[in-house]
Design a protein around this motif. Structure first.
Motif, PDB file in Angstrom:
ATOM      1  N   LEU A 229      15.478   0.928  -6.024  1.00 32.07           N
ATOM      2  CA  LEU A 229      15.197   2.348  -6.284  1.00 32.07           C
ATOM      3  C   LEU A 229      13.896   2.739  -5.591  1.00 32.07           C
ATOM      4  N   ILE A 230      13.940   3.756  -4.762  1.00 32.00           N
ATOM      5  CA  ILE A 230      12.740   4.183  -4.046  1.00 32.00           C
ATOM      6  C   ILE A 230      12.510   5.676  -4.229  1.00 32.00           C
ATOM      7  N   ALA A 231      11.252   6.064  -4.056  1.00 36.74           N
ATOM      8  CA  ALA A 231      10.860   7.468  -3.968  1.00 36.74           C
ATOM      9  C   ALA A 231       9.953   7.569  -2.751  1.00 36.74           C
ATOM     10  N   PHE A 232      10.136   8.588  -1.940  1.00 39.88           N
ATOM     11  CA  PHE A 232       9.409   8.675  -0.681  1.00 39.88           C
ATOM     12  C   PHE A 232       8.043   9.341  -0.876  1.00 39.88           C
ATOM     13  N   PRO A 233       7.058   8.980  -0.048  1.00 38.59           N
ATOM     14  CA  PRO A 233       5.726   9.575  -0.146  1.00 38.59           C
ATOM     15  C   PRO A 233       5.773  11.084   0.024  1.00 38.59           C
ATOM     16  N   SER A 234       4.888  11.767  -0.683  1.00 41.17           N
ATOM     17  CA  SER A 234       4.824  13.225  -0.584  1.00 41.17           C
ATOM     18  C   SER A 234       3.802  13.681   0.446  1.00 41.17           C
ATOM     19  N   GLY A 235       2.929  12.762   0.884  1.00 43.34           N
ATOM     20  CA  GLY A 235       1.851  13.119   1.800  1.00 43.34           C
ATOM     21  C   GLY A 235       0.523  13.279   1.100  1.00 43.34           C
ATOM     22  N   ASP A 236       0.503  13.235  -0.220  1.00 44.65           N
ATOM     23  CA  ASP A 236      -0.737  13.336  -0.998  1.00 44.65           C
ATOM     24  C   ASP A 236      -1.556  12.064  -0.781  1.00 44.65           C
ATOM     25  N   PRO A 237      -2.800  12.186  -0.268  1.00 48.02           N
ATOM     26  CA  PRO A 237      -3.622  10.990  -0.022  1.00 48.02           C
ATOM     27  C   PRO A 237      -3.846  10.152  -1.282  1.00 48.02           C
ATOM     28  N   ALA A 238      -3.788  10.788  -2.450  1.00 48.76           N
ATOM     29  CA  ALA A 238      -4.012  10.051  -3.694  1.00 48.76           C
ATOM     30  C   ALA A 238      -2.944   8.985  -3.911  1.00 48.76           C
ATOM     31  N   GLU A 239      -1.800   9.158  -3.283  1.00 47.68           N
ATOM     32  CA  GLU A 239      -0.720   8.183  -3.468  1.00 47.68           C
ATOM     33  C   GLU A 239      -1.057   6.820  -2.876  1.00 47.68           C
ATOM     34  N   THR A 240      -2.007   6.789  -1.950  1.00 48.64           N
ATOM     35  CA  THR A 240      -2.333   5.521  -1.284  1.00 48.64           C
ATOM     36  C   THR A 240      -3.540   4.832  -1.908  1.00 48.64           C
ATOM     37  N   GLU A 241      -4.136   5.433  -2.923  1.00 42.93           N
ATOM     38  CA  GLU A 241      -5.329   4.850  -3.535  1.00 42.93           C
ATOM     39  C   GLU A 241      -4.969   3.624  -4.375  1.00 42.93           C
ATOM     40  N   ALA A 242      -5.726   2.558  -4.157  1.00 44.18           N
ATOM     41  CA  ALA A 242      -5.622   1.335  -4.956  1.00 44.18           C
ATOM     42  C   ALA A 242      -4.231   0.719  -4.940  1.00 44.18           C
ATOM     43  N   LEU A 243      -3.541   0.842  -3.812  1.00 47.89           N
ATOM     44  CA  LEU A 243      -2.257   0.165  -3.684  1.00 47.89           C
ATOM     45  C   LEU A 243      -2.491  -1.331  -3.510  1.00 47.89           C
ATOM     46  N   THR A 244      -1.608  -2.140  -4.066  1.00 48.54           N
ATOM     47  CA  THR A 244      -1.679  -3.564  -3.808  1.00 48.54           C
ATOM     48  C   THR A 244      -1.251  -3.819  -2.363  1.00 48.54           C
ATOM     49  N   GLU A 245      -1.494  -5.037  -1.888  1.00 50.42           N
ATOM     50  CA  GLU A 245      -1.098  -5.360  -0.515  1.00 50.42           C
ATOM     51  C   GLU A 245       0.408  -5.193  -0.322  1.00 50.42           C
ATOM     52  N   ALA A 246       1.183  -5.644  -1.317  1.00 48.41           N
ATOM     53  CA  ALA A 246       2.640  -5.515  -1.234  1.00 48.41           C
ATOM     54  C   ALA A 246       3.053  -4.053  -1.261  1.00 48.41           C
TER      55      ALA A 246
END
Length: 271
Positions: A94-111
């Protein structure tokens, strides 16, 4: 085939009888035993509605749904259409695609960052098959329907790319007879074109925001999946999340034991 027995008759497979499920396993219209479709309009919304009608005709008023790959698109739509009937949704892939909001990339794990890069377009080579099927499915279908080798190559490529990354070859991840059976079902039913066409039908709504599902949702993430929890939670009510280090995009074929147990854990909490 690997998960039907343990889920429907756990006692015969060393499990607890109380974990048994009734199983209804439909084939997507246009695929395999439900195809080929001979009219336009068979998108995943229509499939979800058809499966709800099927469950009603079979006498199931309330039930859970489980799906991977295209099934992970159809299953939540069933919940949106009938939240009073669907008690829970379990999905792998199950996936959801990025919206372009920079906050979505904050503190992501390496995976998660690797998955995010694939979703945001840096893995564009992986989507070549989807773009062809979304734009020229009928042209493609002539070659695949005319050549069993072409059909084999088209499908096995995806097994090579999406199965457990630790497996050098697809047949190291999935039994060769199962791989050939999978491809043969498309070949003997003549569903290369209609199964590709569902991409064209759904492409009309790619990138459009969907309605958030309020049905309890469980997600199983296997290697090569692109599920990111914070993105998935934007569109789904996630109450269960599991990540596995073994298997791949086809866990029912690659790691049935892990998938079976995760399905049981999720739905036992909803019984």
């Amino acid at each position: 085939m690997n998960i039907i027995g343990p889920l429907s008759d756990p006692r015969a497979h060393g499990g607890r009888p109380e974990d048994a499920f009734h199983l209804v396993i439909p084939s997507i219209p246009g695929f395999g035993f439900s195809g080929p479709t001979n009219e336009i309009g068979w998108n995943t919304d229509r499939v979800a509605a058809a499966w709800l009608e099927l469950m009603g005709r079979l006498g199931y008023e309330r039930f859970g749904v489980q799906g991977g790959d295209t099934g992970a698109i159809i299953s939540p739509k069933m919940g949106n259409l009938a939240p009073d009937r669907v008690i829970g949704i379990h999905s792998n892939g199950l996936i959801a695609f990025p919206s372009g909001d920079p906050a979505e990339t904050e503190a992501l794990t390496e995976a998660e960052q690797e998955r995010y890069d694939r979703l945001s377009g840096q893995g564009y080579e992986d989507s070549g098959y989807a773009i062809i099927q979304a734009t020229r499915p009928q042209t493609l279908s002539y070659g695949l329907t005319d050549s069993p080798v072409g059909q084999l190559a088209w499908i096995i490529e995806k097994f090579k790319e999406w199965t457990d990354p630790s497996a050098p070859l697809p047949e190291d991840a999935v039994d060769r007879d199962l791989l050939l059976t999978n491809v043969s079902i498309y070949w003997f039913t003549g569903t290369a074109g209609s199964s590709a066409r569902i991409y064209k039908e759904d492409a009309k709504s790619w990138g459009m925001p969907g309605k958030k599902s309020n049905v309890p949702t469980g997600v199983a993430v296997f290697p090569n999946d692109s599920s990111i929890r914070r993105l998935v939670e934007r569109d789904h009510r996630v109450v269960h999340w599991s990540e596995f280090e073994r298997g791949g995009h086809f866990p029912a074929l690659e790691a049935p034991d892990l998938l079976i147990e995760d399905i049981r854990v999720f739905f036992n909490a909803l019984r």
